[in-house]
Scaffold this motif. Structure first.
Motif, mmCIF file in Angstrom:
data_model
loop_
_atom_site.group_PDB
_atom_site.id
_atom_site.type_symbol
_atom_site.label_atom_id
_atom_site.label_comp_id
_atom_site.label_asym_id
_atom_site.label_seq_id
_atom_site.Cartn_x
_atom_site.Cartn_y
_atom_site.Cartn_z
ATOM 1 N N SER A 18 0.833 -1.211 0.000
ATOM 2 C CA SER A 18 0.000 0.000 0.000
ATOM 3 C C SER A 18 0.865 1.258 0.000
ATOM 4 O O SER A 18 0.559 2.235 -0.690
ATOM 5 N N ARG A 19 1.950 1.225 0.778
ATOM 6 C CA ARG A 19 2.873 2.370 0.803
ATOM 7 C C ARG A 19 3.446 2.622 -0.592
ATOM 8 O O ARG A 19 3.493 3.755 -1.062
ATOM 9 N N LEU A 20 3.849 1.556 -1.277
ATOM 10 C CA LEU A 20 4.408 1.708 -2.624
ATOM 11 C C LEU A 20 3.342 2.179 -3.615
ATOM 12 O O LEU A 20 3.626 3.002 -4.479
ATOM 13 N N ARG A 21 2.119 1.683 -3.477
ATOM 14 C CA ARG A 21 1.028 2.151 -4.352
ATOM 15 C C ARG A 21 0.801 3.652 -4.165
ATOM 16 O O ARG A 21 0.569 4.370 -5.126
ATOM 17 N N ARG A 22 0.865 4.116 -2.915
ATOM 18 C CA ARG A 22 0.688 5.557 -2.643
ATOM 19 C C ARG A 22 1.799 6.389 -3.275
ATOM 20 O O ARG A 22 1.616 7.557 -3.580
ATOM 21 N N GLN A 23 2.970 5.761 -3.481
ATOM 22 C CA GLN A 23 4.089 6.445 -4.143
ATOM 23 C C GLN A 23 3.960 6.375 -5.662
ATOM 24 O O GLN A 23 4.840 6.834 -6.380
ATOM 25 N N GLY A 24 2.879 5.778 -6.160
ATOM 26 C CA GLY A 24 2.636 5.726 -7.592
ATOM 27 C C GLY A 24 3.077 4.443 -8.275
ATOM 28 O O GLY A 24 3.033 4.350 -9.496
#
Length: 161
Positions: free
Chosen positions: A131-137
Motif C-alpha cells: 500500500s505504501r508503494l502504491r501511494r508512491q505511484g
C-alpha cells in the motif's frame, strides 16, 4: 511495427525467468535454472491496432555477489521489477534496483510484480508495504507463473481478499 525493449530486474531466484517463459510460451517448469548474463525473449502483441514486438531482457538475479550492469538497461522503454513474495529481502533488492534503473533511464514506465501468489500463505511481503508503494505511484501486480488455480488470478493490481 513497433519494437520495445523491456528489462526484468530482481533478486536471485524470484521467478523472473519462469514469468517470462509463462508469458512468451505458456510453459512452466519445476526445474530451476540460473540465468547467466541475460536471456532475450520476443513476444509479439497487438495494441491499438498495431503490432508491437516486445524484446524482454531477462537479467540475471541481483544478490550480494553480483550487481546488475547499467549497460544492460540502455535503450529500455521500461522495466519490470520482480519480487518473491515469500522473501521480504527481495523487495528491498527491488527498491534498490528501481533507484538504479530510474537514475540510468529517467522517467520510463515500470511495474512491480510480486510473484509466487500460489504460496500466498507463506508471504513475508505484507499489504501495508505494498500500500505504501502504491501511494508512491507504483503499479503493483500479484502473480504466479505456476499453473493451477492461482494462475487464474495472475497479474492483478488489487490487494488480495
Amino acid at each position: 511495427m513497433i519494437q520495445k525493449k523491456i528489462c526484468l530486474l530482481g533478486g536471485f531466484a524470484v521467478g523472473k525467468s519462469s514469468l517470462v517463459r509463462r508469458f512468451v510460451s505458456g510453459m512452466f517448469s519445476e526445474t530451476y535454472r540460473t540465468t547467466i548474463g541475460v536471456t532475450i525473449e520476443k513476444k509479439s502483441l497487438e495494441a491499438a491496432g498495431q503490432q508491437v514486438d516486445l524484446l524482454i531482457w531477462d537479467l540475471y538475479g541481483e544478490d550480494e555477489f553480483q550487481s546488475i550492469r547499467e549497460s544492460y538497461l540502455r535503450g529500455s522503454s521500461g522495466y519490470i521489477l520482480v519480487v518473491d513474495g515469500t522473501r521480504r529481502a527481495t523487495l528491498e533488492t527491488a527498491e534498490s534496483l528501481h533507484r538504479m534503473a530510474a537514475a540510468a533511464l529517467g522517467a520510463v514506465p515500470f511495474v512491480l510484480i510480486v510473484n509466487k501468489l500460489d504460496l500466498r500463505s507463506e508471504w513475508e511481503v505484507d499489504e501495508d508495504t505494498l500500500s505504501r508503494l502504491r501511494r508512491q505511484g507504483w503499479l503493483i501486480l500479484l502473480s504466479s507463473a505456476r499453473p493451477g488455480k492461482e494462475s487464474k488470478t495472475c497479474l492483478r493490481n488489487s490487494p488480495p481478499k
